[in-house]
Design an enzyme around this catalytic site. Structure first.
Site, short mmCIF file in Angstrom:
data_model
loop_
_atom_site.label_atom_id
_atom_site.label_comp_id
_atom_site.label_asym_id
_atom_site.label_seq_id
_atom_site.Cartn_x
_atom_site.Cartn_y
_atom_site.Cartn_z
CB SER A 28 -0.92 0.03 1.23
OG SER A 28 -0.16 0.09 2.42
CG LEU A 49 4.92 6.85 0.39
CD1 LEU A 49 6.02 7.44 1.27
CD2 LEU A 49 4.58 7.82 -0.74
CB VAL A 100 10.72 -4.53 8.24
CG1 VAL A 100 10.06 -4.55 6.86
CG2 VAL A 100 9.95 -3.61 9.20
CB SER A 140 8.81 11.88 7.77
OG SER A 140 7.83 12.88 7.99
CE1 TYR A 191 6.22 8.52 10.50
CE2 TYR A 191 6.20 10.92 10.45
CZ TYR A 191 6.22 9.70 9.79
OH TYR A 191 6.24 9.68 8.41
CE LYS A 231 9.18 7.43 8.84
NZ LYS A 231 9.49 6.35 7.86
CB THR A 249 -1.47 7.82 1.51
OG1 THR A 249 -1.81 8.42 2.77
CG2 THR A 249 -0.01 8.11 1.19
#
Length: 253
Positions: A15, A17, A58, A146, A159, A163, A194
């Site tokens: 989904s 990017l 991951v 980001s 977040y 990043k 998105t």
């Protein structure tokens, strides 16, 4: 480095990017091995020709190694694009209480540790390949950060930290892997249109777009994919973080 005739590993490929990048690469003659969680793969449905999705977390060494084993029989792995990530929103202190530690740790584990895990294991695989040119180039890694790495907003502490770590890894990773002929670059997107953003409604999307200096709209996932292709094809780009944000500088909220 020419894209045609190679294999690319794309995380978060079911989904957003990752899906846009996988589709673009497949359209350019690249065999794409996409990695995502099983539930995301099931929700994505049938894939276009040239894209194969495999389930893997991951953050798991064994699962990423198993995904890399699926490269057998495919063209050489020359490109790795790390798109997998999460973006929880929570203040350090709010009316609901203190920011829980598990959310912070989980965000760093997926966004930062997961990116590192895939990069290191894929780099080991690529280092055994024959170079593609006289400079000794063997492959390229593109990590996704980001603009929150630079201007994290209220509620983005986890977040932004994750990043920011991805950005900080970039130059060191490029220097570490230089002797192996592997370039490492980072893309720091701004606000991308998105399905998650679209679900917020037209009014919210219009407000977000109005904050972008030029062009005054949200970025498209295919523009991220286009930038990935440019980075892969530009042999002298290494150790860079490229903002893709329309000159946006995020405010506190």
């Amino acid at each position: 480095m020419k894209l045609e005739g190679m294999t690319a590993l794309v995380t978060g490929a079911a989904s957003g990017l990752g899906a846009a990048t996988a589709a673009m690469l497949a359209g350019r003659g690249v065999q794409v091995l996409g990695v995502d969680l099983q539930r995301s793969i099931e929700a994505a449905g049938e894939q276009a020709e040239g894209i194969r999705l495999v389930a893997a977390d991951v953050t798991s060494e064994s699962e990423v190694s198993a995904a890399l084993a699926a490269l057998d029989g495919l063209p050489p792995l020359r490109l790795v694009v790390n798109c997998a990530g999460i973006a929880p929103a929570q203040r350090i202190l709010s009316s609901k209480g203190v920011h829980d530690l598990e959310t912070f740790q989980r965000t760093l584990n997926i966004n930062l540790v997961g990116t590192f895990n895939v990069m290191r294991l894929a780099a080991e695989h690529m280092s055994a390949l024959e170079p593609v040119d006289e400079s000794g180039q063997r492959g390229v890694v593109v990590n996704t950060a980001s603009v929150a790495a630079y201007e994290g907003q209220i509620g983005q502490i986890a977040y932004a930290a994750s990043k920011g770590g991805v950005v900080a890894m970039g130059i060191t990773a490029a220097r570490d892997l230089a002797r192996n002929g592997i370039r490492v670059n980072t893309v720091a997107p701004g606000i991308v249109h998105t399905p998650l953003l679209e679900a917020l409604g037209e009014e919210v999307n219009a407000s977000l777009a109005a904050a972008v200096p030029f062009p005054a709209r949200l970025a498209r996932p295919d523009e991220f994919a286009q930038l990935v292709a440019m980075i892969a094809e530009h042999d002298y780009l290494n150790g860079e973080t490229i903002r893709m944000d329309g000159a946006l500088r995020m405010g506190p909220k």
